[in-house]
Design a protein around this motif. Structure first.
Motif, PDB file in Angstrom:
ATOM      1  N   ILE A  25       2.395  -5.017  -3.173  1.00  0.00           N
ATOM      2  CA  ILE A  25       2.624  -3.940  -2.211  1.00  0.00           C
ATOM      3  C   ILE A  25       2.100  -2.625  -2.764  1.00  0.00           C
ATOM      4  N   LEU A  26       2.304  -2.393  -4.047  1.00  0.00           N
ATOM      5  CA  LEU A  26       1.854  -1.149  -4.653  1.00  0.00           C
ATOM      6  C   LEU A  26       0.386  -1.205  -5.071  1.00  0.00           C
ATOM      7  N   GLN A  27      -0.287  -2.302  -4.753  1.00  0.00           N
ATOM      8  CA  GLN A  27      -1.698  -2.460  -5.095  1.00  0.00           C
ATOM      9  C   GLN A  27      -1.930  -2.413  -6.594  1.00  0.00           C
ATOM     10  N   GLY A  73      -4.144 -11.435   3.233  1.00  0.00           N
ATOM     11  CA  GLY A  73      -3.047 -10.685   3.848  1.00  0.00           C
ATOM     12  C   GLY A  73      -3.203  -9.208   3.562  1.00  0.00           C
ATOM     13  N   THR A  74      -2.434  -8.415   4.304  1.00  0.00           N
ATOM     14  CA  THR A  74      -2.576  -6.977   4.093  1.00  0.00           C
ATOM     15  C   THR A  74      -1.223  -6.307   3.934  1.00  0.00           C
ATOM     16  N   VAL A  75      -1.294  -5.118   3.342  1.00  0.00           N
ATOM     17  CA  VAL A  75      -0.135  -4.256   3.221  1.00  0.00           C
ATOM     18  C   VAL A  75      -0.450  -3.006   4.025  1.00  0.00           C
ATOM     19  N   VAL A  76       0.293  -2.793   5.110  1.00  0.00           N
ATOM     20  CA  VAL A  76       0.015  -1.649   5.977  1.00  0.00           C
ATOM     21  C   VAL A  76       1.042  -0.572   5.701  1.00  0.00           C
ATOM     22  N   TRP A  77       0.559   0.579   5.314  1.00  0.00           N
ATOM     23  CA  TRP A  77       1.422   1.699   4.957  1.00  0.00           C
ATOM     24  C   TRP A  77       1.178   2.808   5.965  1.00  0.00           C
ATOM     25  N   LEU A  78       2.201   3.161   6.744  1.00  0.00           N
ATOM     26  CA  LEU A  78       2.077   4.189   7.774  1.00  0.00           C
ATOM     27  C   LEU A  78       0.875   3.950   8.673  1.00  0.00           C
ATOM     28  N   GLY A  79       0.709   2.673   9.039  1.00  0.00           N
ATOM     29  CA  GLY A  79      -0.356   2.338   9.971  1.00  0.00           C
ATOM     30  C   GLY A  79      -1.723   2.105   9.354  1.00  0.00           C
ATOM     31  N   ARG A  80      -1.850   2.278   8.034  1.00  0.00           N
ATOM     32  CA  ARG A  80      -3.161   2.062   7.424  1.00  0.00           C
ATOM     33  C   ARG A  80      -3.080   0.998   6.336  1.00  0.00           C
ATOM     34  N   ALA A  81      -4.090   0.153   6.280  1.00  0.00           N
ATOM     35  CA  ALA A  81      -4.095  -0.916   5.283  1.00  0.00           C
ATOM     36  C   ALA A  81      -4.407  -0.329   3.915  1.00  0.00           C
ATOM     37  N   LEU A  82      -3.481  -0.522   2.983  1.00  0.00           N
ATOM     38  CA  LEU A  82      -3.667   0.050   1.641  1.00  0.00           C
ATOM     39  C   LEU A  82      -4.864  -0.557   0.922  1.00  0.00           C
ATOM     40  N   GLU A 116      -7.619  -1.447   2.039  1.00  0.00           N
ATOM     41  CA  GLU A 116      -8.937  -1.016   2.495  1.00  0.00           C
ATOM     42  C   GLU A 116      -9.206   0.446   2.189  1.00  0.00           C
ATOM     43  N   MET A 117      -8.193   1.114   1.667  1.00  0.00           N
ATOM     44  CA  MET A 117      -8.383   2.542   1.388  1.00  0.00           C
ATOM     45  C   MET A 117      -9.307   2.745   0.190  1.00  0.00           C
ATOM     46  N   PRO A 118     -10.137   3.777   0.263  1.00  0.00           N
ATOM     47  CA  PRO A 118     -10.913   4.143  -0.922  1.00  0.00           C
ATOM     48  C   PRO A 118      -9.967   4.614  -2.038  1.00  0.00           C
ATOM     49  N   ALA A 119     -10.447   4.471  -3.267  1.00  0.00           N
ATOM     50  CA  ALA A 119      -9.576   4.731  -4.418  1.00  0.00           C
ATOM     51  C   ALA A 119      -8.900   6.104  -4.349  1.00  0.00           C
ATOM     52  N   ARG A 120      -9.650   7.099  -3.917  1.00  0.00           N
ATOM     53  CA  ARG A 120      -9.090   8.448  -3.911  1.00  0.00           C
ATOM     54  C   ARG A 120      -7.919   8.567  -2.924  1.00  0.00           C
ATOM     55  N   GLU A 121      -8.092   7.972  -1.754  1.00  0.00           N
ATOM     56  CA  GLU A 121      -7.018   8.046  -0.754  1.00  0.00           C
ATOM     57  C   GLU A 121      -5.799   7.246  -1.188  1.00  0.00           C
ATOM     58  N   LEU A 122      -6.096   6.099  -1.819  1.00  0.00           N
ATOM     59  CA  LEU A 122      -4.992   5.278  -2.295  1.00  0.00           C
ATOM     60  C   LEU A 122      -4.163   6.074  -3.296  1.00  0.00           C
ATOM     61  N   ARG A 123      -4.874   6.803  -4.171  1.00  0.00           N
ATOM     62  CA  ARG A 123      -4.141   7.595  -5.159  1.00  0.00           C
ATOM     63  C   ARG A 123      -3.248   8.629  -4.489  1.00  0.00           C
ATOM     64  N   SER A 124      -3.758   9.246  -3.419  1.00  0.00           N
ATOM     65  CA  SER A 124      -2.893  10.257  -2.813  1.00  0.00           C
ATOM     66  C   SER A 124      -1.800   9.611  -1.973  1.00  0.00           C
ATOM     67  N   ALA A 125      -2.042   8.380  -1.484  1.00  0.00           N
ATOM     68  CA  ALA A 125      -0.972   7.684  -0.757  1.00  0.00           C
ATOM     69  C   ALA A 125       0.177   7.333  -1.694  1.00  0.00           C
ATOM     70  N   ARG A 126      -0.120   7.172  -2.964  1.00  0.00           N
ATOM     71  CA  ARG A 126       0.907   6.785  -3.924  1.00  0.00           C
ATOM     72  C   ARG A 126       1.990   7.848  -4.074  1.00  0.00           C
ATOM     73  N   ARG A 127       1.673   9.033  -3.614  1.00  0.00           N
ATOM     74  CA  ARG A 127       2.658  10.093  -3.678  1.00  0.00           C
ATOM     75  C   ARG A 127       3.978   9.689  -3.018  1.00  0.00           C
ATOM     76  N   ASP A 128       3.862   8.944  -1.925  1.00  0.00           N
ATOM     77  CA  ASP A 128       5.062   8.579  -1.174  1.00  0.00           C
ATOM     78  C   ASP A 128       5.572   7.185  -1.477  1.00  0.00           C
ATOM     79  N   LEU A 129       4.972   6.560  -2.468  1.00  0.00           N
ATOM     80  CA  LEU A 129       5.266   5.165  -2.781  1.00  0.00           C
ATOM     81  C   LEU A 129       5.561   5.099  -4.264  1.00  0.00           C
ATOM     82  N   GLN A 130       6.802   5.255  -4.651  1.00  0.00           N
ATOM     83  CA  GLN A 130       7.060   5.303  -6.083  1.00  0.00           C
ATOM     84  C   GLN A 130       7.819   4.062  -6.554  1.00  0.00           C
TER      85      GLN A 130
END
Lengths: 327, 326, 290
Positions: B56-58, B65-74, B76-90
């Motif tokens: 789930i935390l990639q 299979g996929t992990v969808v976080w706030l409507g977006r598949a984690l 498939e996110m580019p590395a930079r976006e994934l890093r900023s998504a981690r802010r809300d996923l601790q």
């Protein structure tokens, strides 16, 4: 069977003399199971390692520990070997580190018999097979030839138990035997220990931090805190009507299935004390809701109460005449 | 449900196990977590709960299979976006000491998420936040200048929680956060998590092997066995009426500190150990230990059945077995 | 509330410095090193002799106050005191520079290879293996043919080329072990980028063995230089390094033991102080060593 009296264990460290066990006395009768409960650092493991002569160099041990009247403490390693493994055996929390990695488990069990009972290797292996069956290891013939890393955690603990049983010891010391295991496997190992105690009349000393584990096996329970016994009595008395506030608090802090989940867990505040800097008076007083001035200044002695012992100035559920100042 | 915070769809994780073999650590997990909700994941070692958390935390790449976080598949996110998504996923880890960098002071450790995600804060503001957070989790003010090894296990876990909560994440994943702690300290940590969850409205994904611990924190419960979902539903309903034989066995195995009850509980113990995930049993993976297994269980992989109360189960015989007999 | 005022992010290095200052052995080693560096710099000026001046009257003379040959002279009548200090200067420079190069390249290479793993690791570490397997002598001969005799640039290249290989392997091994630790996972889960994880979490945690190995590298490189000099790539006559002085001294051990004893003594002092300093630094770098 096993009589421990006034046991004291201390370590010389760079920070000075640190006492980890003080005034520890305990007796275990034939066929009895005594549970020792306490949190990490309470000294329960150190006390039993001292009895087995397994403490590292630098440990200072005094007091006495007699197995059927014969003193165990202060013997050299050679003299201890006729007891260890043969008449008093110990199993540990982590069976993987306690087993030799490059030896087949059958040979490890057989070795104990070859050494202590002077059996031949082939007789030893035959007996090892019987022992593995006795601890209910499925497919025992095959397991005999496997190495420890090929076995699951529960199976390894069974092997450890089989090894401990090899010479039919009078006393088996089990130090957190199920802490590293899954719940269903833990239940199996506990059931096995209960069966062995019943069928072999073996004395069992069970060390654990889990009161639930104690409840299924122990006839008597001893509670340790900061290196000292704080309460002792029959399992029923200690677990159902504890006298010491620490025992009560331990019971209360366990998440239980039989209370509503909306009720908060009653945690014990603070941390278990550092043995290098124990609080004055009763070591539990900083975490105790009932602490009074006396508790902060004078250390309570272990006193008999009904069918047990408690070390507390203000024991719970005390009858009117029972509570009083102690010298 | 539209307001799903996290959706896990058909998650599978396979690890290579040498000589061309592979192990399904996780085989088809679907779940959904709403905002502020707490889901407990229980099962024994090897059931895939840690893999689920890491997938789930990639931290582990799912095989499918996929992990969808706030409507977006984690995934498939580019590395930079994934890093900023981690802010809300601790995350809070099992081993409190190992999850803290031994060479950093506690202050630096707790400040790290701020340093990464709040570059707008100056050192002074960051320090204030850190001190507030340390106070909130119950650590002394001088803790910031000390090192992790100077603290006890329970205190280290508080440090880990402070680090995870300092950004007020939307989801806090806890991977066996109390199993390495003493009983008296466990209760403290659970109550701390309980309070923080309420204050911050954080959703919890709480992994544990101890059902009694999960019960206090989680509204819903997922039971895993050998990487498969066995049972899912509201926690109270599952405790009151466990339907899957495995859930029942887990509940029965919890030791109860009552000498009048516990010896009897030891007399009916689930036999055997989880089979090797290298060669899982055919059909239902639990059948080798199941007291109710019949011939059909070996043939047929049980399908996932759900009911209107939001309970799900994977067992062909659950209706026949009926309510708990023991 | 003095605690609240403690800076929370200056962390490791301030603490390291404080812990370092508390150690007496470190004080002694640092004192000896400072003295050696000081002597290497201004020592030659104390003597009336130049490092390459020949004293025709006193060839192979033992230590004496007369004519200010405090440590005696060599076979050609050159003053050993001046030559030893001069050599110390060169050797220190070579040793420190080589250690610095090996630390910089070695840490970067090893940490990147170990942290990213997989193909990156395979390519990077095979490169190291290939460089390892080339005989030194081969590299040295190639370099010697490219540069003029006695070129210091070639010397640094030759030393640099081999110095970082072991360091890279050490760092990679440590990093591989670190990568599986939970606090690295925690940093990734926090959203830290790879660069920041390498700088903030990996490097500080591998620095212990690195420092110890680096302090061992200095003397190693000093000895390696003497071997290169022998092949005609290092410091050439009339210049001298500690290595070459010891080499020469060893040949006349029986007739003029002072030629060996003094340079060797200085080298030994240097080695001991470096390793004491290294040990102290390693302990100071580990907050748990208290």
């Amino acid at each position: 069977m096993l009589e421990i009296a006034d046991l004291e264990v201390a370590f010389e460290t760079r920070m000075g003399h640190v006492k980890v066990v003080s005034d520890f006395s305990l007796s275990v009768a034939r066929g009895e199971c005594v549970g020792i409960v306490g949190e990490s650092g309470a000294g329960k493991t150190q006390a039993l390692l001292a009895v087995m002569g397994l403490l590292p160099r630098g440990a200072r041990v005094s007091g006495s520990a007699r197995l059927q009247g014969e003193e165990l403490l202060g013997r050299g390693a050679g003299a201890l070997d006729e007891f260890r493994g043969a008449r008093i055996a110990m199993i540990f929390q982590d069976p993987l580190t306690a087993l030799t990695p490059h030896m087949r488990v059958g040979d490890q069990i057989a070795e104990v018999l070859v050494r202590h009972r002077r059996l031949s290797w082939s007789a030893g292996r035959e007996r090892a097979l019987e022992l593995l069956r006795a601890v209910h290891i499925a497919d025992a013939e095959r397991r005999l030839r496997q190495y420890p890393h090929e076995l699951s955690g529960g199976m390894r603990q069974r092997v450890m138990i089989a090894m401990a049983l090899a010479c039919e010891p009078d006393v088996l010391i089990a130090d957190e035997p199920t802490t590293a295991l899954d719940v269903t496997v833990q239940a199996q190992i506990l059931a096995l220990l209960a069966e062995l105690k019943r069928t072999r009349g073996m004395s069992l000393v069970l060390v654990t931090h889990d009161l639930g584990v104690i409840a299924g096996l122990a006839d008597r329970v001893a509670v340790m805190y900061a290196g000292r016994l704080v309460e002792q009595g029959t399992a029923r008395a200690v677990l159902k009507a504890p006298r010491h506030p620490y025992t009560r608090a331990l019971l209360d802090s366990m998440p239980r299935l039989d209370v509503p989940s909306s009720e908060p867990l009653r945690a014990i505040r603070g941390q278990p004390p550092d043995p290098r800097a124990l609080p004055a008076g009763c070591a539990f007083h900083p975490r105790c809701d009932l602490a009074a001035d006396l508790c902060r200044s004078a250390r309570p002695r272990l006193r008999p109460t009904g069918d047990g012992m408690v070390a507390c100035h203000r024991p719970l559920g005390a009858a009117a005449g029972e509570e009083g100042p102690t010298s | 449900m539209t307001n799903a915070l996290l959706r896990v769809v058909g998650l599978r994780v396979r690890f290579a196990a040498g000589r061309g073999a592979s192990v399904h650590a996780l085989d088809g997990v679907d779940l959904e977590l709403r905002e502020g909700e707490a889901l407990g994941v229980v099962g024994e070692s090897g059931c895939g709960k840690s893999t689920l958390v890491r997938a789930i935390l990639q931290l582990v790449r799912p095989t499918s299979g996929t992990v969808v976080w706030l409507g977006r598949a984690l995934d498939e996110m580019p590395a930079r976006e994934l890093r900023s998504a981690r802010r809300d996923l601790q995350i809070v880890f099992q081993d409190p000491l190992a999850s803290l960098d031994p060479r950093m002071t506690v202050g630096e450790i707790v400040a790290e998420p701020l340093r990464i995600h709040r570059p707008d804060l100056n050192a002074e503001a960051r320090r204030r936040e850190v001190h507030q957070m340390l106070a909130r989790v119950g650590l002394p003010p001088d803790a910031a200048a000390r090192y992790p090894h100077q603290f006890s296990g329970g205190q280290c876990q508080r440090i880990g929680i402070a680090r995870a909560m300092i950004l007020r994440p939307k989801l806090l994943v806890c991977d066996e956060p109390v199993s390495a702690l003493d009983v008296s300290v466990q209760a403290q940590i659970i109550e701390l998590l309980h309070d923080l969850k309420r204050e911050c409205g954080t959703a919890l994904l709480f992994v544990s092997h101890n059902l009694a611990v999960v019960r206090r924190l989680c509204e819903r419960l997922l039971v895993l066995y050998l990487g498969r979902m066995m049972e899912l539903g509201p926690t109270d309903a599952i405790y009151a009426d466990p339907r899957h034989p495995y859930t029942r066995a887990l509940l029965e195995a919890i030791p109860v500190p009552d000498p009048d009850v516990q010896p009897a509980r030891l007399s009916h113990v689930l036999p055997g150990e989880p089979p090797s995930p290298l060669s899982p049993p055919s059909g239902c993976v639990f059948r080798t230990r199941c007291p109710h297994a019949v011939e059909v269980c070996a043939r047929q992989v049980p399908s996932w059945e759900t009911d209107s109360a939001g309970r799900g189960i994977a067992c062909v015989r659950w209706r026949e077995i009926g309510p708990e007999s023991a | 509330m003095s605690e609240v005022a403690t800076p929370i992010e200056s962390g490791l290095w301030t603490d390291v410095w404080q812990r370092l200052r508390r150690r007496r052995s470190v004080h002694a080693a640092a004192g000896v090193l400072a003295l050696l560096v000081f002597l290497a710099w201004i020592g030659p000026a104390l003597s009336p002799h130049a490092y390459d001046a020949l004293d025709w009257e006193r060839m192979g003379a033992p230590p004496q106050l007369e004519a200010a040959h405090w440590l005696g002279t060599d076979r050609l009548g050159r003053d050993l005191f001046v030559r030893t200090l001069h050599a110390l200067r060169l050797s220190l420079l070579i040793g420190l520079l080589a250690a610095l190069v090996s630390v910089l390249i070695g840490i970067t290479w090893g940490a990147v290879a170990g942290y990213f793993g997989g193909r990156v690791d395979a390519v990077m570490m095979r490169t190291v293996d290939v460089l390892y397997s080339l005989p030194y002598v081969f590299i040295v001969i190639v370099l010697a043919s490219l540069f003029e005799r006695g070129s210091l640039a070639a010397l640094f290249l030759a030393i640099g080329a081999v110095g970082w290989l072991t360091m890279a392997r050490i760092v990679r091994g440590q990093t591989l072990a670190l990568r599986r630790r939970e606090f690295i996972e925690a940093a990734i889960a926090c959203g830290a980028g790879s660069g920041s994880i390498l700088v903030r979490h990996v490097v500080p945690n591998v620095i212990g063995p690195v420092v110890v190995y680096a302090t061992l590298t200095v003397p190693q490189m000093i000895l390696f230089e003497s071997f290169l000099s022998f092949l005609g790539l290092g410091v050439q006559e009339p210049l001298a390094s500690l290595g070459s002085l010891i080499n020469d001294g060893a040949r006349e051990m029986e007739s003029a033991p002072w030629l060996l004893v003094f340079p060797a003594g200085v080298l030994m002092l240097l080695l001991v102080s470096f390793s004491v300093l290294g040990d102290g630094l390693r302990d100071a770098l580990d907050p748990r060593a208290e």
